[in-house]
Design an enzyme around this catalytic site. Sequence first.
Site, PDB file in Angstrom:
ATOM      1  CG  HIS A 164      -2.239  -0.632   0.994  1.00 18.50           C
ATOM      2  ND1 HIS A 164      -2.372  -1.990   0.902  1.00 18.50           N
ATOM      3  CD2 HIS A 164      -3.475  -0.108   0.823  1.00 18.50           C
ATOM      4  CE1 HIS A 164      -3.651  -2.276   0.684  1.00 18.50           C
ATOM      5  NE2 HIS A 164      -4.343  -1.165   0.637  1.00 18.50           N
ATOM      6  CE  LYS A 179      -7.337 -11.834  10.286  1.00 20.58           C
ATOM      7  NZ  LYS A 179      -7.221 -11.212  11.602  1.00 20.58           N
TER       8      LYS A 179
END
Lengths: 279, 173
Positions: B36, B97
Amino acid sequence: MREISLDEVTRIVKESLIKINYELDNSLVTMLKKAKDKEKSELSKSILDDILTNQELARQGNSPLCQDTGVAVVFAEIGQDVYYNGPLDEAINRGVRQAYDEGYLRKSVVKHPFDRQNTQDNTPAILHTKVIPGDKLILKIASKGAGSENMSKVVMLTPNAGIEGVKKLVLDTVFDAGGRPCPPIIVGIGIGGNFEKSALIAKEAILRDLNDESSDPIIRNLERELYDEINRLGVGPMGVGGETTCLAVKINTYPMHIASLPVAINIQCHSARHIEVTL
Amino acid sequence: MIHLKTPIDVSRLKELTVGDKVLISGTIYTARDQAHMRLIEDENPAFDLEGSVIYYVGPTPARPGQVIGSSGPTSAYRMDSLATPLMKRGVKIMIGKGNRSEAFRKSMVENNAIYMIATGGAGALLSSKIKSSKVLMYEDLGTEAIYELVVDEFPCFVAYDLHGNQIFKGGTS
């Protein structure tokens, strides 16, 4: 004096780490099946169903249970009448290196907090040693993932916080963690000792047999109460709501300073991977 | 059961509500923390971010002849502060998650994107839905590199939808 072969230590560490990353403990599987039957919503049932199917697939030996194959944590209880022909820590780390390589496990250890360079072999293990009487070596070996470890904490309560203070802290910690530590979880709690001792006994609590209970009646009662109250929080499988938030609560205690009540909460995800071997 | 194909048709995201089971087919891209940070700064990424799906995963190594190793989702909250610049460049679905921050959720709605969860700790099961895998960018990051994955009916649940709902009980940001 009894000599224990370091090659044997290396072999045990390697084989144990590979085994636990592919084969979920049978009593844990039984608990997960019961949890699935208890769930009311299709969503939480289907998540537990995924977890159960996953462990069947992993058992075939191709893909580990979880992509986070963790940091290797080893508690070595060393009999004082045992002799080693070399450094024990190196033998353990050699076992870790071989397991993560030959077992196709993910190497998840970085060397430095800020440059984050991977050590490429998942060493060093987190090694805790304890001297015990006798001529045995007991190895408690775990692969501990970060998702649940990151939701763990140590808090220095004051003695007047008492049982109610401890309960509130545990319930708040589990609720605030929500779905992040991969519930249903196993909650390891260390009460007493000092700052670092509480964390250590909390980690050891996670490694206890899933079906055992504390031999101390006050603590046993607290384990049971917390188990019920955590499950009433309704966090549920992966945090989507449901009947089972925790599969077990394990509490270890240790004597402490008159002015202290240290509490450590170490959270273990549903993929609880650990084993105990005696040499 | 809802089927979505990549690249994601934005008009279909409004249909989705929290708890829906969605099966994603097509090409998706992996990215965790390190990827990222680089991708945000990267002006010429090797894939088109518009309509893309990002899966937060760092797989175990593949065995010889295996497509990919265990490939379950990692915790999404670690990417909260890194997600907005990528959504602004077209990322439409993020799969991970666990709970995320309220700031992320608001940004997600503003950017017409969706956060889905896959079952955590089900890496062996989820990897069976991955049909091909190759390292696309940042190979030096190892497991944290960006992989291009071709998936067939990859199972997810809608965790945050565009109508302001969220799936989680408990969890603070």
